[in-house]
Enzyme design. Structure first.
Site, PDB file in Angstrom:
ATOM      1  N   CYS A 387     -31.766  -5.421 -18.153  1.00  0.00           N
ATOM      2  CA  CYS A 387     -31.789  -5.447 -16.692  1.00  0.00           C
ATOM      3  C   CYS A 387     -30.410  -5.131 -16.111  1.00  0.00           C
ATOM      4  CB  CYS A 387     -32.340  -6.790 -16.202  1.00  0.00           C
ATOM      5  SG  CYS A 387     -33.128  -6.619 -14.590  1.00  0.00           S
ATOM      6  N   HIS A 522     -37.360  -6.998 -18.785  1.00  0.00           N
ATOM      7  CA  HIS A 522     -36.930  -8.127 -19.615  1.00  0.00           C
ATOM      8  C   HIS A 522     -37.820  -8.239 -20.855  1.00  0.00           C
ATOM      9  CE1 HIS A 522     -33.967  -9.940 -16.904  1.00  0.00           C
ATOM     10  NE2 HIS A 522     -34.724  -9.467 -15.940  1.00  0.00           N
ATOM     11  N   GLU A 524     -37.367  -9.772 -23.449  1.00  0.00           N
ATOM     12  CA  GLU A 524     -37.334 -11.111 -24.054  1.00  0.00           C
ATOM     13  C   GLU A 524     -38.563 -11.941 -23.682  1.00  0.00           C
ATOM     14  OE1 GLU A 524     -35.257  -9.953 -21.751  1.00  0.00           O
ATOM     15  OE2 GLU A 524     -34.594 -11.485 -20.327  1.00  0.00           O
TER      16      GLU A 524
END
Ligand code: GLN
Length: 545
Positions: A387, A522, A524
């Site tokens: 990001c 993102h 993750e």
């Protein structure tokens, strides 16, 4: 279909691992063949976690449908390997907002709308809706806060009412803390006794007490707690600190927890299977290699505890990827402002196998991050930017490779000569109107991968991400400015992922570099312990080379 519910409430103090306990109980029930979902209740008046400071509150976890939720939702997704939605998250603000809106719409048909029962009834409606939506055999519900405080009392009231309505299908777990004062060296049960009484005064009796503490609980204390709290010794579960949170399901199973729950629910004792999970949880112990990652950003100077909470999904994604590659991971947190004070310190980055810049907001420490990116780009140290980490990689490239010295993101410099990261017209309207809550580009968007790129190759290694279109979760206001696409590509920063509907840039990567990838989203949030995200995986692989 019969839905069963397990409420998890906390005793004595916060921060004892209610979220992980909730996720772990869900995991052991799931491992025995039941369909499990989980709900997080936050007592805050905020509508969502998006407007809360991550340093104080921890990570903002984003769901596919764009809800900005509590970090515990990430634990649930990781443990249960499932995608949750806004139906799985509620706050006091959200409940009141709905009730007030219903009142305005005359949905209460002229009745006096009262805190009790209308607020708990709305809580119950949402819990049941989430259970139905997930077709869950068992729904885990974590009530935020601690028993005895004022904030969560209406949620406990909802739990009590659900139990009253259907006592056979609602269970309560109290997660409590048992301190071992150093001068005594002995585990004390009294605070947990009081916590149980507080819970009793809310009309709720715990079916199980999970006893958190530094050590295992011994038999005398178990018996004492049993008598004073009115819970059978076998339903008192010891939960000492462990090396990895992923070992907790195994720990609970060694206490026979899932069998005890199934028995109370009158559910069939199907055989369980946690084999693969436990292998993952214990891989660190046998790993022969170590991968060293430097994480550079701001928000890092407030002490270990806060920091790891603000980036928990990033940390877990890195760990999972390392373990999948049979490596142990060492992470070091570097405050980028250090590099602003003394650029010579950048040299410390050479000791890492790879550098990651996670998401972030604002101006602090930004120049330090940009110098970090320049350093790792030139020194060919593997780099992964998430990001803001992608946006700043573009800024660095524009400045130092395209020679546009004034290039910047308009988030930091509104009047930059080269706004390589700019604000989309829709977002401009929000910013001008001070609409900051829930207005970013949020949730899952498609990303089309360019064939032959590193990104494309990385995704292809993981069967979950078949095809050349993947879906990833977002949380940002600013975007890559497509006026610069041609210029960056000509100089070797390739746009390897684009949102097909809007043309917005999602991934950039350097051509001649072992690994230099920036993603606007993102990744993750999609990484799971047994299915690490392919880009994290590729990053770690490059670091291990
Ligand atoms: N601050 C940047 C933006 O709003 C990046 C956000 C992030 O890293 N999550 O676009």
């Amino acid at each position: 279909m019969i839905h069963r519910y397990i409420f998890v409430v906390g005793g004595v103090m916060s921060g004892v691992g209610k979220g992980v306990t909730t996720a772990s109980i869900g995991k052991i029930l799931q491992s025995r063949g039941f369909n499990v979902t989980a709900i997080k209740i936050d007592p805050y008046v905020n509508i969502d976690a998006g407007t809360m400071n991550p340093v104080e509150h921890g990570e903002v976890f984003v769901t596919d449908d764009g809800d900005e939720t509590d970090q515990d939702m990430g634990n649930y997704e990781r443990f249960l390997d499932t995608d949750l939605s806004s139906a799985n998250y509620m706050t006091t603000g959200r409940i009141y907002q709905t009730v007030i809106q219903k009142e305005r719409n005359l949905e209460y048909k002229g009745k006096c709308v009262e805190v009790v029962p209308h607020i708990p009834l709305e809580v119950i409606r949402r819990i049941k809706e989430a259970a139905q939506k997930a077709k869950a055999d068992v729904t885990m519900i974590e009530v935020g806060g601690t028993v005895g405080e004022y904030q969560n009392i209406l949620f406990l009231e909802a739990a009590r009412m659900m139990h009253l309505e259907d006592p056979d299908h609602v269970l309560f777990v109290l997660v409590s803390y048992l301190p071992v004062p150093r001068h005594l060296g002995e585990m004390k049960t009294k605070p947990t006794q009081y916590a149980t009484r507080s819970l009793n005064s809310a009309g709720i009796h715990p079916d199980f007490i999970v006893c958190r503490g530094e050590q295992y609980m011994d038999k005398p204390r178990r018996e004492k707690l049993s008598i004073f709290c009115n819970v059978k010794p076998g339903d008192i579960i010891t939960a000492p600190d462990v090396a990895s949170i992923y070992q907790i399901p195994e720990l609970f199973e060694s206490e026979g927890l899932s069998s005890a729950i199934l028995k109370k629910f009158g559910l069939r004792q199907k055989p369980g299977d946690l084999l693969e999970w436990n292998r993952m949880a214990n891989v660190r112990e046998t790993a022969k290699r170590t991968v060293k990652i430097g994480v550079v950003g701001k928000y890092f100077s407030t002490g270990e505890y806060t920091l790891s909470d603000s980036y928990i999904s990033v940390i877990e994604a890195l760990k999972s990827a390392a373990w999948a590659n049979k490596a142990r991971i060492e992470m070091e947190w570097i405050n980028s402002e250090e590099f602003e004070e003394d650029p010579k310190r950048l040299r410390c980055l050479s000791k890492f196998d790879g550098v990651l810049v996670p998401g972030g907001f604002g101006t602090r420490g930004i120049e330090g991050i940009i110098s970090t990116i320049k350093y790792v780009r030139e020194k060919k140290i593997p780099y992964f930017g998430l990001c803001y980490g992608m946006q700043l990689a573009c800024v660095e490239f524009a400045r130092n490779v395209l020679g546009k010295k004034g290039a910047h993101t308009v988030e930091v410099d509104e009047t930059t000569s080269d706004p390589i990261i700019h604000v989309s017209p829709l977002q401009l309207k929000n910013i001008r109107a001070n609409r900051y809550g829930g207005t970013m580009r949020l949730g899952a968007y498609d990303c089309e991968l360019k064939r032959g790129t590193k990104a494309h190759r990385s995704y292809r290694t993981n069967p979950t991400y078949a095809g050349s279109i993947v879906s990833e979760r977002h949380r940002h206001r600013y975007e890559f400015n497509n006026d610069y696409s041609q210029a960056i590509e000509e100089k070797g920063l390739i746009i390897s992922g684009v949102n097909p509907a809007s043309g917005l840039v999602e991934i950039v990567e350097l051509k001649d570099h072992p690994f230099f990838v920036g993603v606007q989203f993102h990744p993750e949030f999609r990484s799971r312990p047994l299915r690490p995200h392919p880009l994290f995986n590729a990053f770690i692989k490059a670091c291990l080379k």
